[in-house]
Scaffold this motif. Structure first.
Motif, PDB file in Angstrom:
ATOM      1  N   ARG A  84       0.772  -1.096   0.065  1.00  0.00           N
ATOM      2  CA  ARG A  84       0.205  -0.128   0.184  1.00  0.00           C
ATOM      3  C   ARG A  84       0.692   1.427  -0.139  1.00  0.00           C
ATOM      4  N   SER A  85       2.051   1.316   0.786  1.00  0.00           N
ATOM      5  CA  SER A  85       2.721   2.503   0.960  1.00  0.00           C
ATOM      6  C   SER A  85       3.333   2.761  -0.302  1.00  0.00           C
ATOM      7  N   SER A  86       3.847   1.436  -1.063  1.00  0.00           N
ATOM      8  CA  SER A  86       4.459   1.913  -2.361  1.00  0.00           C
ATOM      9  C   SER A  86       3.426   2.676  -3.399  1.00  0.00           C
ATOM     10  N   ALA A  87       2.271   1.938  -3.620  1.00  0.00           N
ATOM     11  CA  ALA A  87       1.448   2.554  -4.331  1.00  0.00           C
ATOM     12  C   ALA A  87       1.032   3.862  -4.095  1.00  0.00           C
ATOM     13  N   GLN A  88       0.903   4.108  -2.791  1.00  0.00           N
ATOM     14  CA  GLN A  88       0.403   5.496  -2.286  1.00  0.00           C
ATOM     15  C   GLN A  88       1.596   6.449  -2.699  1.00  0.00           C
ATOM     16  N   ALA A  89       2.899   6.162  -2.323  1.00  0.00           N
ATOM     17  CA  ALA A  89       3.715   7.022  -2.476  1.00  0.00           C
ATOM     18  C   ALA A  89       4.082   7.445  -4.121  1.00  0.00           C
ATOM     19  N   ILE A  90       3.827   6.435  -4.813  1.00  0.00           N
ATOM     20  CA  ILE A  90       4.167   6.659  -6.378  1.00  0.00           C
ATOM     21  C   ILE A  90       2.841   7.634  -6.828  1.00  0.00           C
ATOM     22  N   SER A  91       1.589   7.198  -6.363  1.00  0.00           N
ATOM     23  CA  SER A  91       0.536   8.062  -6.921  1.00  0.00           C
ATOM     24  C   SER A  91       0.558   9.410  -6.313  1.00  0.00           C
ATOM     25  N   TYR A  92       0.906   9.763  -5.065  1.00  0.00           N
ATOM     26  CA  TYR A  92       0.839  11.071  -4.605  1.00  0.00           C
ATOM     27  C   TYR A  92       2.134  12.016  -4.952  1.00  0.00           C
ATOM     28  N   GLU A  93       3.148  11.175  -5.260  1.00  0.00           N
ATOM     29  CA  GLU A  93       4.440  11.937  -5.555  1.00  0.00           C
ATOM     30  C   GLU A  93       4.065  12.886  -6.798  1.00  0.00           C
ATOM     31  N   LEU A  94       3.512  12.314  -7.597  1.00  0.00           N
ATOM     32  CA  LEU A  94       3.469  13.209  -8.789  1.00  0.00           C
ATOM     33  C   LEU A  94       2.386  14.499  -8.538  1.00  0.00           C
ATOM     34  N   ALA A  95       1.526  14.291  -7.670  1.00  0.00           N
ATOM     35  CA  ALA A  95       0.647  15.568  -7.338  1.00  0.00           C
ATOM     36  C   ALA A  95       1.456  16.385  -6.611  1.00  0.00           C
ATOM     37  N   LEU A  96       2.421  15.698  -5.580  1.00  0.00           N
ATOM     38  CA  LEU A  96       3.210  16.578  -4.929  1.00  0.00           C
ATOM     39  C   LEU A  96       4.214  17.575  -5.836  1.00  0.00           C
ATOM     40  N   SER A  97       4.928  16.641  -6.835  1.00  0.00           N
ATOM     41  CA  SER A  97       5.646  17.584  -7.500  1.00  0.00           C
ATOM     42  C   SER A  97       4.934  18.752  -8.320  1.00  0.00           C
ATOM     43  N   LEU A  98       3.654  18.285  -8.814  1.00  0.00           N
ATOM     44  CA  LEU A  98       3.129  19.292  -9.583  1.00  0.00           C
ATOM     45  C   LEU A  98       2.885  20.184  -8.698  1.00  0.00           C
ATOM     46  N   GLY A  99       2.511  20.223  -7.456  1.00  0.00           N
ATOM     47  CA  GLY A  99       2.253  21.238  -6.644  1.00  0.00           C
ATOM     48  C   GLY A  99       3.483  22.169  -6.202  1.00  0.00           C
ATOM     49  N   VAL A 100       4.523  21.693  -6.338  1.00  0.00           N
ATOM     50  CA  VAL A 100       5.866  22.180  -6.000  1.00  0.00           C
ATOM     51  C   VAL A 100       6.353  23.049  -7.161  1.00  0.00           C
ATOM     52  N   LEU A 101       5.939  22.309  -8.233  1.00  0.00           N
ATOM     53  CA  LEU A 101       6.135  23.234  -9.613  1.00  0.00           C
ATOM     54  C   LEU A 101       5.758  24.395  -9.685  1.00  0.00           C
ATOM     55  N   MET A 102       4.401  24.379  -9.313  1.00  0.00           N
ATOM     56  CA  MET A 102       3.635  25.857  -9.260  1.00  0.00           C
ATOM     57  C   MET A 102       4.354  26.722  -8.300  1.00  0.00           C
ATOM     58  N   ALA A 103       5.126  26.395  -7.256  1.00  0.00           N
ATOM     59  CA  ALA A 103       5.873  27.378  -6.453  1.00  0.00           C
ATOM     60  C   ALA A 103       7.017  27.820  -7.172  1.00  0.00           C
ATOM     61  N   VAL A 104       7.693  26.940  -7.983  1.00  0.00           N
ATOM     62  CA  VAL A 104       8.836  27.093  -8.567  1.00  0.00           C
ATOM     63  C   VAL A 104       8.571  28.138  -9.803  1.00  0.00           C
ATOM     64  N   LEU A 105       7.328  27.796 -10.249  1.00  0.00           N
ATOM     65  CA  LEU A 105       6.821  28.790 -11.541  1.00  0.00           C
ATOM     66  C   LEU A 105       6.709  30.071 -11.020  1.00  0.00           C
ATOM     67  N   MET A 106       6.155  30.317  -9.765  1.00  0.00           N
ATOM     68  CA  MET A 106       5.740  31.649  -9.324  1.00  0.00           C
ATOM     69  C   MET A 106       7.254  32.139  -8.724  1.00  0.00           C
ATOM     70  N   SER A 107       8.198  31.532  -8.075  1.00  0.00           N
ATOM     71  CA  SER A 107       9.416  32.007  -7.702  1.00  0.00           C
ATOM     72  C   SER A 107      10.425  32.200  -8.593  1.00  0.00           C
ATOM     73  N   HIS A 108      10.277  31.584  -9.581  1.00  0.00           N
ATOM     74  CA  HIS A 108      11.435  31.344 -10.671  1.00  0.00           C
ATOM     75  C   HIS A 108      12.854  30.755 -10.214  1.00  0.00           C
ATOM     76  N   SER A 109      12.616  30.018  -9.182  1.00  0.00           N
ATOM     77  CA  SER A 109      13.941  29.511  -8.874  1.00  0.00           C
ATOM     78  C   SER A 109      13.574  28.201  -8.015  1.00  0.00           C
ATOM     79  N   MET A 110      14.713  27.220  -8.001  1.00  0.00           N
ATOM     80  CA  MET A 110      14.516  25.849  -7.536  1.00  0.00           C
ATOM     81  C   MET A 110      15.164  25.905  -5.960  1.00  0.00           C
ATOM     82  N   SER A 111      15.957  26.873  -5.705  1.00  0.00           N
ATOM     83  CA  SER A 111      16.503  27.268  -4.628  1.00  0.00           C
ATOM     84  C   SER A 111      15.664  27.343  -3.361  1.00  0.00           C
TER      85      SER A 111
END
Lengths: 212, 418, 378
Positions: C165-192
């Protein structure tokens, strides 16, 4: 017992029992009454037929299977059944003609069906094919009284451990009677006179096989 | 998901198996494509010591086999060695979350044998006690059912309310869970001063609390998704399996023993029989929540219309005389002595009076041989029969649903194993 | 905020700061476990209308210490037929990522008075990596290995189901997590992480959560849900669902091995909250510049505590998801929402940005040269 109002509100369970007797005269041995309760005494070879009839006959529609239970009438003191009965065991089926307003079937009356079982051949045909809910109660009766149910799909002990010896609710089975040895060599009080070995219990780390 | 079963769980022992086969012991053939999981008897959500052997395909249930008997204490056998009034005490231990109702069922059966009925005040007090007990029992169900599905807070809220209801039982009898207060012939005593006032205060507050639980659960989409369409059982299947109580009513059958064959004066109370529509976990939840409110209504009616007068039957062969009588009457002393040493002796016969317990229809099949001990005392345990529906409800569902379904049929292992 | 430069022998404050930050973060993450267990139990007690711990020490504050001592002295049971090496390794694997991620969390920004009217900027962070947020995401996906290996090696079917369960859950939600993070990167123009925080300076209206309204809010929500799922907390605590799988992947663990799993979960909660504060809530930035007199690290800690409270609140309120519902929610709801929000936000950002005006990021502050050691970007 009050019943749901209907066209046949005046009838009682005993009337239903007499109806069964008229339809299956070879099966019904006797009808007992006490107030509004009625007991239909049925020969054990016809129990499946009787319950099938009670369930499927539209005017009776005893479709709700409550339970079945065993009774042991043996008096362990005299070795013969009490109350002048000719048989040792009885299996009692508890049925309800449940009232279903959607189909207007069922009278709300309750009928007990009794099956006498002799001690030397305690076998009754199973009714699990008619009422699947009989599976657990029949296993319990087998476990507690040693009455076997012919054709039961899974007739194993239900409440007692699988390797238990004896059938605890028989009247000749003592209530207590487990020998508990104390350090000074005496034995603890046991409620019954008889001592029963319980091979399932590994006293002193021994298993059932070793005790035998 | 056949990969699961090929994992190295334990070493295969062909030599041992061969030895067993040579002794004529059958070994169940292992299905290579399924995973067998042993759920219980020590498992957080089997409500006691129920053991389920789950056969899984991935996480999907192929088969459920219940194994019971872990708290079998031989209560039915024990009852044959107790005088009638003393046997009431062990009926408490069967369904230990609704003791008053067990007492009531046994007392009614014995009273049917004796052919007596308590006076109105006794009957009304029995109704009041059994409805309070039903509320307490349903609160245990609500708390544990919600906890199984993961809603933690409801558990504590429900137990808070239950504690108040148990305090009433304690005020009455001195114990919270095992009162043995209802006995053949009436009750062990009248209620203490201030009992009704305290009852009223709790009952007045109660609907607000039920609203609170419903707010926490009903309006929660996760709860709805976890319960709707799960564990469906039809009314016809319930009939054949002997499933009664809220589980039956959730399948759309308005069968309530309190209505169908009223006992203890239930015909004098006005209440409805809530039914469900689909027979799923959510319907069973709704039916029980509605019953919480119904029980409160009945209890309120019982308090408002509580008649005065004696609580016990006026028969010295059944109920001992009052303490004050013993100082004046020799006859009272004799009866007192006879009742506490020999007990009551119903005529030979058989009686079964069903009552509506929180789990379903409960009744004692009592066989009397005319002596002061019951010849046979059999409990028709609603949980015992309802449990048979579990396998039927679980097939094809997920492991998480098993937990939800066990919670929804509200079993008490003390009653199943007896 | 300007602080005087203190010298420690040959080193000055600027040189020591990364080590101070590292020490602070490590101490925070490790100490967070006892404090958080107490905090969680007290908060749950409040919500459940009961007392919570109140026996050991004042207000039960010493309860976690008692629990720790108990766990430490418990027998370390090694069930038969476990894969011994992996069984021992699994708790360590799950504890490591949050500790490593702690090095990247920026705690505050100061100006150091160098004397003679000169000041230098100083960020309280152990390592400012220019792809810091990717590093954090990578570590977050590493953590699930501990759970999977622990469940696998336990030789217990409940553990195995929990691990799956944990492996399936991690794979599924990592994508959403990354997309959420990308939005912040988009707004701040940086990955630092440092620059992400610096881009949000200036009070609540400049924080990413309100940036590109409403997409910042949507992405923050997606991030929050995915973060709860990534840390295996209720209502996504399926890998250790008590009422179903007994204790899931950690069923067979006892004593300190269990305690380390337990700690890693809380450490992950702390790190998840820290990253959320960095990405969405402006890091150490005060809610309004007027309140700038309160030191940045205190702001940071306050925001993190608020998020942890939200974790506990959610736990006490929501029932648990079912496995298939969890997957459906992750793939069919969360992921599309995050994707659409990201695309719309990108379009909005492109439309709003005036090419002649240049980027939103403040000019890169000049990097002080440390006297010893180096914490420069890679």
């Amino acid at each position: 017992m009050a019943t749901d109002a209907g066209a046949d509100a005046g009838l009682t369970a005993a009337d239903d029992a007499r109806k069964v007797q008229a339809a299956l005269p070879h099966a019904v041995l006797d009808i007992l009454e006490n107030g509004n309760d009625a007991w239909l005494v049925v020969d054990r070879s016809s129990i499946q037929e009787t319950l099938q009839y009670l369930r499927d006959e539209p005017s009776l529609a005893y479709r709700f299977f409550y339970e079945c239970l065993g009774v042991d009438y043996l008096d362990p003191g005299t070795g013969s059944p009490i109350l002048g009965k000719a048989h040792r065991f009885e299996v009692v089926y508890n049925l309800l003609s449940i009232h279903d307003p959607r189909s207007q079937m069922g009278s709300g009356r309750r009928l007990f069906v009794k099956v006498p079982v002799p001690a030397d051949d305690p076998v009754v045909p199973t009714v699990t094919g008619i009422f699947p809910g009989a599976a657990f109660p029949e296993r319990e009766i087998y476990d507690m009284f040693g009455i076997r149910f012919d054709g039961h799909p899974d007739l194993r002990r239900l409440l007692m451990p699988d390797d238990w010896i004896g059938h605890p609710q028989r009247k000749d089975y003592p209530l207590g009677g487990e020998r508990v040895q104390f350090p000074n060599g005496t034995y603890g009080p046991s409620v019954g006179e008889k001592v029963v070995q319980h091979p399932g219990e590994g006293f002193f780390g021994r298993t059932a096989d070793e005790i035998e | 998901m056949s990969v699961l079963s090929r994992l190295p769980f334990g070493k295969p022992r062909p030599e041992r198996n061969a030895a067993l086969v040579s002794q004529g012991i059958e070994i169940d053939p292992v299905d290579e494509s399924t995973l067998v999981i042993n759920m219980g008897p020590q498992h957080p959500s089997t409500h006691g010591v129920l053991r389920l052997v789950l056969e899984l395909d991935g996480e999907v249930i192929v088969r459920v086999t219940p194994h019971i008997g872990y708290v079998h204490t031989g209560i039915e056998k024990e009852g044959e060695f107790q005088q009638y009034v003393k046997a009431v005490t062990i009926t408490d231990r069967m369904d230990y979350v609704s003791a008053h109702i067990n007492n009531l069922a046994f007392s009614l059966s014995v009273e049917r044998l004796l052919g007596v009925e308590p006076p109105p005040r006794g009957r009304y007090l029995r109704v009041l006690l059994s409805e309070i007990q039903r509320m307490a029992s349903h609160l245990v169900w609500l708390g544990t059912h919600a906890l199984d599905i993961g809603a933690m807070t409801v558990f504590f809220y429900a137990f808070r309310e239950r504690e108040k209801l148990l305090d009433l039982t304690e005020m009455l009898s001195g114990v919270r869970l095992m009162p043995s207060w209802i006995i053949p012939g009436g009750l062990r005593g009248d209620v203490p001063d201030g009992f009704f006032e305290r009852c009223k205060a709790i009952l007045d507050e109660f609907p607000r609390r039920v609203d609170e639980y419903e707010t926490l659960l009903d309006q929660n989409p996760i709860w709805r998704e976890r319960t709707q369409g799960i564990g469906v059982i039809s009314a016809e299947e319930c009939f054949g399996l002997g499933v009664s109580g809220p589980t039956l009513r959730a399948s759309g059958v308005a069968y309530d023993v309190r209505k169908a064959s009223p006992y203890s004066g239930f015909e004098e109370f006005s209440f409805g029989v809530p039914t469900g529509e689909f027979g799923d976990v959510n319907d069973r939840y709704r039916v029980r929540m509605a019953e919480l409110r119904q029980s409160r209504e009945i209890a309120k009616q019982a308090i408002e219309r509580m008649p005065d007068g004696p609580t016990n039957v006026d028969d010295l062969k059944v109920v001992p005389p009052a303490r004050a009588e013993l100082d004046r009457s020799m006859e009272a002393v004799i009866h007192h002595f006879k009742l506490w040493t020999h007990g009551i002796t119903p005529p030979a016969g058989e009686a079964y009076v069903p009552v509506e317990s929180p789990k379903g229809e409960l009744g004692f099949y009592v066989v009397s041989d005319g002596s002061n001990y019951p010849w046979r005392m059999h409990l028709r345990a609603p949980s015992f029969m309802n449990l048979q529906a579990l396998s039927r409800m679980c097939e094809g569902r997920l492991v998480a649903d098993v937990v939800a379904i066990i919670g929804s049929i509200d079993i008490v292992l003390g009653e199943i194993d007896r | 905020m300007t602080i005087p430069n203190i010298s420690f022998g040959p080193f000055d404050l600027v040189a020591v700061a990364p080590y101070v930050a590292l020490g602070l973060m490590l101490a925070t993450v490790l100490l967070a476990v006892p404090v958080l267990t107490w905090f969680e139990r007290v908060t749950l007690g409040l919500i459940h209308d009961r007392l919570g711990p109140n026996r050991v020490g004042p207000r039960g504050l010493l309860q976690p210490i008692a629990d720790g001592i108990k766990l430490f002295f418990k027998e370390d049971i090694l069930p038969s037929n476990v894969d011994r090496r992996i069984f021992y390794l699994a708790p360590a694997i799950s504890m490591m990522p949050p500790l490593v991620a702690a090095a990247l969390i920026p705690l505050g920004d100061f100006r150091v008075d160098m004397g003679g009217g000169q000041t230098r900027p100083l960020t309280l962070v152990a390592a400012d990596i220019n792809v810091g947020i990717l590093w954090v995401l990578g570590l977050a996906s590493l953590q699930v290995y501990g759970l999977i290996l622990g469940g696998w090696s336990s030789n217990n079917k409940y553990s195995l189901l929990g691990a799956l369960r944990s492996s399936a859950q991690a794979i599924s939600y990592e994508l959403a997590l990354s997309l959420g993070v990308l939005m912040a990167v988009l707004m701040s123009h940086s990955m630092s992480l440092v620059q992400i925080v610096q881009s949000q300076t200036g009070g609540i209206m400049h924080w990413n959560i309100l940036g590109l309204f409403p997409f910042g809010l949507v992405a923050a929500g997606v991030y929050a849900i995915a973060a709860v799922a990534e840390t295996n907390r209720a209502p996504f605590d399926l890998p250790e669902a008590e009422s179903e799988l007994v204790a899931g992947y950690q069923t067979e663990y006892s004593s300190m091995k269990f305690a380390i799993f337990f700690m890693s979960e809380y450490a992950a909660v702390v790190i998840g909250s820290c990253v959320a504060v960095v990405l969405w809530l402006g890091g150490w930035d005060p809610i309004h510049p007027v309140l700038g007199f309160i030191p940045g690290p205190l702001w940071f800690a306050g925001k993190v505590l608020l998020l942890i409270f939200a974790f506990v609140w959610v736990r006490s309120t929501l029932p648990r998801f079912r496995y298939d519902q969890l997957m459906r929610f992750g793939w069919m709801r969360l992921l599309p929402v995050a994707l659409v929000a990201l695309m719309l936000a990108a379009a909005m950002s492109a439309y709003r940005t005036d090419p002649s005006a240049g980027s939103r990021i403040p000019p890169k502050p000049e990097k002080p040269k440390p006297l010893m050691g180096g914490t420069q970007s890679l």
